[in-house]
Design a protein around this motif. Structure first.
Motif, PDB file in Angstrom:
ATOM      1  N   UNK A  13       0.860  -1.126   0.177  1.00 38.92           N
ATOM      2  CA  UNK A  13      -0.146   0.037   0.014  1.00 38.92           C
ATOM      3  C   UNK A  13       0.841   1.460   0.026  1.00 38.92           C
ATOM      4  N   UNK A  14       2.065   1.190   0.486  1.00 40.13           N
ATOM      5  CA  UNK A  14       2.855   2.457   0.513  1.00 40.13           C
ATOM      6  C   UNK A  14       3.450   2.827  -0.860  1.00 40.13           C
ATOM      7  N   UNK A  15       4.283   4.065  -0.839  1.00 44.02           N
ATOM      8  CA  UNK A  15       4.698   4.682  -2.219  1.00 44.02           C
ATOM      9  C   UNK A  15       5.827   3.543  -2.850  1.00 44.02           C
ATOM     10  N   UNK A  16       6.371   2.407  -2.192  1.00 46.37           N
ATOM     11  CA  UNK A  16       7.323   1.823  -2.895  1.00 46.37           C
ATOM     12  C   UNK A  16       6.809   1.058  -4.138  1.00 46.37           C
ATOM     13  N   UNK A  17       5.548   0.482  -4.300  1.00 39.10           N
ATOM     14  CA  UNK A  17       4.803  -0.202  -5.281  1.00 39.10           C
ATOM     15  C   UNK A  17       3.950   0.752  -6.237  1.00 39.10           C
ATOM     16  N   UNK A  18       3.830   0.267  -7.276  1.00 43.20           N
ATOM     17  CA  UNK A  18       2.970   1.059  -8.211  1.00 43.20           C
ATOM     18  C   UNK A  18       1.516   0.320  -8.207  1.00 43.20           C
ATOM     19  N   UNK A  19       1.477  -0.842  -7.555  1.00 43.90           N
ATOM     20  CA  UNK A  19       0.031  -1.406  -7.409  1.00 43.90           C
ATOM     21  C   UNK A  19       0.145  -2.222  -6.052  1.00 43.90           C
ATOM     22  N   UNK A  20      -1.262  -2.591  -5.861  1.00 42.08           N
ATOM     23  CA  UNK A  20      -1.478  -3.366  -4.790  1.00 42.08           C
ATOM     24  C   UNK A  20      -2.411  -4.242  -4.978  1.00 42.08           C
ATOM     25  N   UNK A  21      -2.519  -5.568  -4.377  1.00 39.29           N
ATOM     26  CA  UNK A  21      -3.707  -6.592  -4.670  1.00 39.29           C
ATOM     27  C   UNK A  21      -3.651  -7.562  -3.408  1.00 39.29           C
ATOM     28  N   UNK A  22      -4.862  -7.414  -2.632  1.00 35.22           N
ATOM     29  CA  UNK A  22      -5.214  -8.292  -1.581  1.00 35.22           C
ATOM     30  C   UNK A  22      -6.373  -9.101  -2.000  1.00 35.22           C
ATOM     31  N   UNK A  23      -6.244 -10.451  -1.765  1.00 28.73           N
ATOM     32  CA  UNK A  23      -7.086 -11.383  -1.775  1.00 28.73           C
ATOM     33  C   UNK A  23      -7.062 -12.040  -0.584  1.00 28.73           C
ATOM     34  N   UNK A  24      -8.185 -12.135   0.252  1.00 25.00           N
ATOM     35  CA  UNK A  24      -8.354 -12.858   1.552  1.00 25.00           C
ATOM     36  C   UNK A  24      -9.685 -13.366   2.026  1.00 25.00           C
ATOM     37  N   UNK A  25      -9.556 -14.776   2.122  1.00 27.36           N
ATOM     38  CA  UNK A  25     -10.725 -15.682   2.208  1.00 27.36           C
ATOM     39  C   UNK A  25     -10.829 -15.844   4.034  1.00 27.36           C
ATOM     40  N   UNK A  26     -11.896 -15.578   4.564  1.00 27.75           N
ATOM     41  CA  UNK A  26     -12.197 -15.732   6.040  1.00 27.75           C
ATOM     42  C   UNK A  26     -13.546 -16.027   6.518  1.00 27.75           C
ATOM     43  N   UNK A  39      -9.039  -6.242  -2.554  1.00 32.93           N
ATOM     44  CA  UNK A  39      -8.544  -4.942  -2.715  1.00 32.93           C
ATOM     45  C   UNK A  39      -7.582  -4.806  -3.779  1.00 32.93           C
ATOM     46  N   UNK A  40      -7.759  -4.079  -4.506  1.00 33.45           N
ATOM     47  CA  UNK A  40      -6.791  -3.826  -5.921  1.00 33.45           C
ATOM     48  C   UNK A  40      -6.720  -2.076  -5.989  1.00 33.45           C
ATOM     49  N   UNK A  41      -5.514  -1.663  -6.154  1.00 35.08           N
ATOM     50  CA  UNK A  41      -5.054  -0.380  -6.313  1.00 35.08           C
ATOM     51  C   UNK A  41      -3.884  -0.303  -7.222  1.00 35.08           C
ATOM     52  N   UNK A  42      -4.239   0.712  -8.320  1.00 32.95           N
ATOM     53  CA  UNK A  42      -3.259   1.049  -9.445  1.00 32.95           C
ATOM     54  C   UNK A  42      -3.078   2.535  -9.100  1.00 32.95           C
ATOM     55  N   UNK A  43      -1.675   2.574  -8.759  1.00 32.40           N
ATOM     56  CA  UNK A  43      -1.291   4.120  -8.211  1.00 32.40           C
ATOM     57  C   UNK A  43      -1.158   5.158  -9.372  1.00 32.40           C
ATOM     58  N   UNK A  44      -1.558   5.146 -10.223  1.00 32.82           N
ATOM     59  CA  UNK A  44      -1.484   6.112 -11.304  1.00 32.82           C
ATOM     60  C   UNK A  44      -2.160   7.364 -10.831  1.00 32.82           C
ATOM     61  N   UNK A  45      -2.232   8.114 -11.716  1.00 31.00           N
ATOM     62  CA  UNK A  45      -2.725   9.546 -11.518  1.00 31.00           C
ATOM     63  C   UNK A  45      -3.869   9.839 -12.344  1.00 31.00           C
ATOM     64  N   UNK A  46      -4.937  10.843 -11.979  1.00 28.84           N
ATOM     65  CA  UNK A  46      -5.851  11.036 -12.760  1.00 28.84           C
ATOM     66  C   UNK A  46      -6.530   9.903 -13.188  1.00 28.84           C
ATOM     67  N   UNK A  47      -7.039   9.663 -14.665  1.00 36.95           N
ATOM     68  CA  UNK A  47      -7.753   8.793 -15.177  1.00 36.95           C
ATOM     69  C   UNK A  47      -7.122   7.420 -14.881  1.00 36.95           C
ATOM     70  N   UNK A  48      -5.661   7.394 -14.795  1.00 39.42           N
ATOM     71  CA  UNK A  48      -5.016   6.225 -14.423  1.00 39.42           C
ATOM     72  C   UNK A  48      -5.208   5.504 -13.399  1.00 39.42           C
ATOM     73  N   UNK A  49      -5.728   6.339 -12.266  1.00 40.87           N
ATOM     74  CA  UNK A  49      -5.994   5.803 -10.870  1.00 40.87           C
ATOM     75  C   UNK A  49      -6.915   5.031 -10.578  1.00 40.87           C
ATOM     76  N   UNK A  50      -6.622   3.920 -10.194  1.00 43.01           N
ATOM     77  CA  UNK A  50      -7.823   2.718  -9.859  1.00 43.01           C
ATOM     78  C   UNK A  50      -7.692   2.181  -8.481  1.00 43.01           C
TER      79      UNK A  50
END
Length: 87
Positions: A13-26, A39-50
Motif C-alpha cells: 500500500x505504501x509508495x514503493x509499489x505502483x500497485x497493490x492486490x489483496x485477496x483474503x478468504x475468512x 482490494x486492488x489499487x493502481x497508483x496512477x494519477x488522474x484517469x490512470x488511478x484505480x
C-alpha cells in the motif's frame, strides 16, 4: 476456527509499489460461512488511478473452487478469469 484467514498479497500500500492486490478468504460465522475480501489499487494519477474494495459472502466450497480456479488460470493464455460464487 473463525479467526483463520487465507491471504494473498501482491505489492504494498505504501509508495514503493505502483500497485497493490489483496485477496483474503475468512470465516464470518462459527458454522463455516465465509467471505472473500478483495482490494486492488493502481497508483496512477488522474484517469490512470484505480482503487477497488469489495467483500463477498460465500460458502466455503465455493471459495475452494475460486482458489482452485486461480491455481490453474494462465493469464497469458486466457485474459479473463470468471468465478461464479453460487454455482
Amino acid at each position: 476456527m473463525v479467526s483463520e484467514k487465507a491471504t494473498y498479497e501482491l505489492g504494498e500500500k505504501g509508495d514503493k509499489w505502483a500497485y497493490y492486490l489483496l485477496i483474503e478468504a475468512y470465516c464470518i460465522e462459527p458454522n463455516g460461512h465465509s467471505a472473500l475480501k478483495i482490494e486492488a489499487t493502481n497508483k496512477g494519477t488522474g484517469p490512470s488511478h484505480h482503487e477497488s474494495k469489495l467483500e463477498i459472502e460465500s460458502e466455503p466450497a465455493s471459495l475452494n473452487r475460486f482458489g482452485n480456479g486461480l491455481k490453474t488460470w494462465i493469464p497469458l493464455e486466457e485474459k479473463v478469469f470468471e468465478w461464479r460464487p453460487n454455482e
